[in-house]
Design a protein around this motif. Structure first.
Motif, PDB file in Angstrom:
ATOM      1  N   TRP A 237       0.852  -1.196   0.000  1.00 26.79           N
ATOM      2  CA  TRP A 237       0.000   0.000   0.000  1.00 26.79           C
ATOM      3  C   TRP A 237       0.877   1.231   0.000  1.00 26.79           C
ATOM      4  O   TRP A 237       1.889   1.306   0.707  1.00 26.79           O
ATOM      5  CB  TRP A 237      -0.895   0.015   1.233  1.00 26.79           C
ATOM      6  CG  TRP A 237      -1.794   1.218   1.330  1.00 26.79           C
ATOM      7  CD1 TRP A 237      -2.981   1.411   0.715  1.00 26.79           C
ATOM      8  CD2 TRP A 237      -1.570   2.397   2.129  1.00 26.79           C
ATOM      9  NE1 TRP A 237      -3.520   2.627   1.061  1.00 26.79           N
ATOM     10  CE2 TRP A 237      -2.684   3.254   1.935  1.00 26.79           C
ATOM     11  CE3 TRP A 237      -0.550   2.805   2.985  1.00 26.79           C
ATOM     12  CZ2 TRP A 237      -2.784   4.501   2.553  1.00 26.79           C
ATOM     13  CZ3 TRP A 237      -0.639   4.049   3.607  1.00 26.79           C
ATOM     14  CH2 TRP A 237      -1.756   4.886   3.392  1.00 26.79           C
ATOM     15  N   GLN A 238       0.500   2.181  -0.828  1.00 23.86           N
ATOM     16  CA  GLN A 238       1.193   3.466  -0.869  1.00 23.86           C
ATOM     17  C   GLN A 238       0.157   4.566  -0.700  1.00 23.86           C
ATOM     18  O   GLN A 238      -0.884   4.569  -1.365  1.00 23.86           O
ATOM     19  CB  GLN A 238       1.909   3.640  -2.218  1.00 23.86           C
ATOM     20  CG  GLN A 238       3.074   2.678  -2.423  1.00 23.86           C
ATOM     21  CD  GLN A 238       4.406   3.266  -2.006  1.00 23.86           C
ATOM     22  OE1 GLN A 238       4.558   4.467  -1.969  1.00 23.86           O
ATOM     23  NE2 GLN A 238       5.354   2.414  -1.681  1.00 23.86           N
ATOM     24  N   ALA A 239       0.455   5.502   0.181  1.00 23.01           N
ATOM     25  CA  ALA A 239      -0.451   6.633   0.365  1.00 23.01           C
ATOM     26  C   ALA A 239      -0.479   7.489  -0.896  1.00 23.01           C
ATOM     27  O   ALA A 239       0.547   7.683  -1.549  1.00 23.01           O
ATOM     28  CB  ALA A 239       0.001   7.470   1.558  1.00 23.01           C
ATOM     29  N   ASP A 240      -1.650   7.984  -1.245  1.00 17.61           N
ATOM     30  CA  ASP A 240      -1.809   8.884  -2.377  1.00 17.61           C
ATOM     31  C   ASP A 240      -1.345  10.276  -1.934  1.00 17.61           C
ATOM     32  O   ASP A 240      -1.964  10.882  -1.060  1.00 17.61           O
ATOM     33  CB  ASP A 240      -3.271   8.913  -2.801  1.00 17.61           C
ATOM     34  CG  ASP A 240      -3.523   9.740  -4.054  1.00 17.61           C
ATOM     35  OD1 ASP A 240      -2.795  10.734  -4.270  1.00 17.61           O
ATOM     36  OD2 ASP A 240      -4.457   9.408  -4.805  1.00 17.61           O
ATOM     37  N   PRO A 241      -0.263  10.807  -2.529  1.00 13.20           N
ATOM     38  CA  PRO A 241       0.263  12.091  -2.048  1.00 13.20           C
ATOM     39  C   PRO A 241      -0.709  13.253  -2.222  1.00 13.20           C
ATOM     40  O   PRO A 241      -0.721  14.186  -1.410  1.00 13.20           O
ATOM     41  CB  PRO A 241       1.533  12.297  -2.881  1.00 13.20           C
ATOM     42  CG  PRO A 241       1.371  11.418  -4.076  1.00 13.20           C
ATOM     43  CD  PRO A 241       0.561  10.256  -3.625  1.00 13.20           C
ATOM     44  N   LEU A 242      -1.544  13.209  -3.254  1.00 14.54           N
ATOM     45  CA  LEU A 242      -2.501  14.294  -3.451  1.00 14.54           C
ATOM     46  C   LEU A 242      -3.637  14.223  -2.439  1.00 14.54           C
ATOM     47  O   LEU A 242      -4.112  15.252  -1.955  1.00 14.54           O
ATOM     48  CB  LEU A 242      -3.051  14.260  -4.877  1.00 14.54           C
ATOM     49  CG  LEU A 242      -2.032  14.598  -5.971  1.00 14.54           C
ATOM     50  CD1 LEU A 242      -2.676  14.533  -7.341  1.00 14.54           C
ATOM     51  CD2 LEU A 242      -1.423  15.974  -5.748  1.00 14.54           C
ATOM     52  N   VAL A 243      -4.051  13.015  -2.098  1.00 14.26           N
ATOM     53  CA  VAL A 243      -5.050  12.869  -1.039  1.00 14.26           C
ATOM     54  C   VAL A 243      -4.452  13.340   0.284  1.00 14.26           C
ATOM     55  O   VAL A 243      -5.116  14.012   1.083  1.00 14.26           O
ATOM     56  CB  VAL A 243      -5.534  11.409  -0.931  1.00 14.26           C
ATOM     57  CG1 VAL A 243      -6.407  11.214   0.309  1.00 14.26           C
ATOM     58  CG2 VAL A 243      -6.315  11.026  -2.180  1.00 14.26           C
ATOM     59  N   GLY A 244      -3.180  13.010   0.515  1.00 15.94           N
ATOM     60  CA  GLY A 244      -2.512  13.481   1.727  1.00 15.94           C
ATOM     61  C   GLY A 244      -2.464  14.993   1.805  1.00 15.94           C
ATOM     62  O   GLY A 244      -2.696  15.581   2.868  1.00 15.94           O
ATOM     63  N   ALA A 245      -2.172  15.644   0.673  1.00 16.22           N
ATOM     64  CA  ALA A 245      -2.139  17.112   0.643  1.00 16.22           C
ATOM     65  C   ALA A 245      -3.530  17.681   0.905  1.00 16.22           C
ATOM     66  O   ALA A 245      -3.691  18.686   1.621  1.00 16.22           O
ATOM     67  CB  ALA A 245      -1.610  17.585  -0.706  1.00 16.22           C
ATOM     68  N   ALA A 246      -4.555  17.053   0.338  1.00 12.34           N
ATOM     69  CA  ALA A 246      -5.929  17.514   0.587  1.00 12.34           C
ATOM     70  C   ALA A 246      -6.300  17.350   2.057  1.00 12.34           C
ATOM     71  O   ALA A 246      -6.922  18.233   2.652  1.00 12.34           O
ATOM     72  CB  ALA A 246      -6.898  16.730  -0.298  1.00 12.34           C
ATOM     73  N   LEU A 247      -5.896  16.229   2.655  1.00 10.75           N
ATOM     74  CA  LEU A 247      -6.181  16.008   4.073  1.00 10.75           C
ATOM     75  C   LEU A 247      -5.535  17.078   4.948  1.00 10.75           C
ATOM     76  O   LEU A 247      -6.150  17.588   5.885  1.00 10.75           O
ATOM     77  CB  LEU A 247      -5.685  14.621   4.492  1.00 10.75           C
ATOM     78  CG  LEU A 247      -6.581  13.443   4.134  1.00 10.75           C
ATOM     79  CD1 LEU A 247      -5.837  12.128   4.343  1.00 10.75           C
ATOM     80  CD2 LEU A 247      -7.863  13.470   4.965  1.00 10.75           C
TER      81      LEU A 247
END
Length: 260
Positions: free
Chosen positions: A152-162
């Motif tokens: 599993w790899q975190a989605d960097p764009l979802v992380g930025a949105a969070l």
């Protein structure tokens, strides 16, 4: 009701916000305010049921609760005990296979999402534990084994949105946030739902609601509470509370026994 909180170890800290053990000496009914991340639970004694008017639905002993927009009313038996893993927003995908939006609003037996043999082995260790620390350790080991086998790899764009939403949930607007991230609104919505289990707007609403409830003090003006939590005005706050818990803020804050 007694609540015992434990910080996760270093390996799980990026994924799990906290472990909690909740025990009830007597039967009780509580209103559960929606969380901002998935919750995994192993019950080691007693039972609980979700109450919907006159109807009751027994909650599985090993259970996953997805994000949801509305509160749930739960009836817990005397002598009940459960150990919970409360996941950080966007982090539960490291442990669960289905896209997290499929769990929105759902309460699902863990055996439906993971190997039942692994679930039962972990449950047996938790039931056999003699201390709260041992119960949490058993749950941590279960999650660590699961994490070690799952790519599993975190989605960097979802992380930025969070990060943007957590910084100021009251100011979050999906269109400008999507543009800042180089995505279309539809693209951001789909990636966010898949990785977090709710839409950006839904998560921001949950964060505002929980911020307001935590900040409430007896006698504090609703207008001040609403503005400090990021609502446009008191009317906006009232609409959101009614939508989430089914009653106006004053009645809810003064009369209801609720769990954050």
């Amino acid at each position: 009701m007694q609540v015992h909180s434990f910080a996760p170890g270093e390996a799980l800290a990026p994924f799990v916000r906290a472990f909690e053990i909740i025990e009830a000496g007597a039967a009780m009914e509580k209103l559960l305010v929606p969380e901002t991340g998935l919750i995994l639970g192993f019950r080691y004694s007693g039972s609980s049921s979700l109450v919907d008017g006159p109807a009751q639905a027994v909650v599985p002993d090993q259970v996953v609760t997805g994000l949801r927009a509305t509160a749930r009313r739960m009836l817990t038996s005397a002598g009940s005990g459960i150990v919970l893993a409360k996941f950080r927003a966007g982090a539960a995908g490291a442990f669960f296979d289905p896209p997290l939006q499929q769990l929105f609003g759902a309460t699902v037996a863990l055996e439906e999402l993971m190997d039942p043999r692994e679930v039962e082995a972990a449950s047996a260790r938790i039931r056999a534990a003699r201390t709260h620390r041992e119960r949490v350790d058993a749950l941590e080991q279960f999650l660590l084994r699961r994490r070690a086998r799952k790519a599993w790899q975190a989605d960097p764009l979802v992380g930025a949105a969070l990060r943007a939403i957590h910084a100021d949930p009251g100011a979050m607007r999906v269109g400008p946030l999507a543009r800042d991230l180089g995505l279309s609104v539809d693209g951001l919505e789909k990636r966010f739902r898949r990785g977090v289990g709710a839409s950006p707007k839904q998560l921001a609403s949950l964060l505002r609601l929980r911020r307001a409830l935590r900040a409430h003090r007896q006698g504090s003006p609703l207008t001040q509470l609403a503005l400090e939590a990021g609502y446009y005005d008191q009317a906006h706050f009232i609409r959101q509370v009614v939508a989430a818990v089914g009653m106006a803020p004053r009645a809810f804050l003064h009369a209801s026994e609720f769990c954050l």
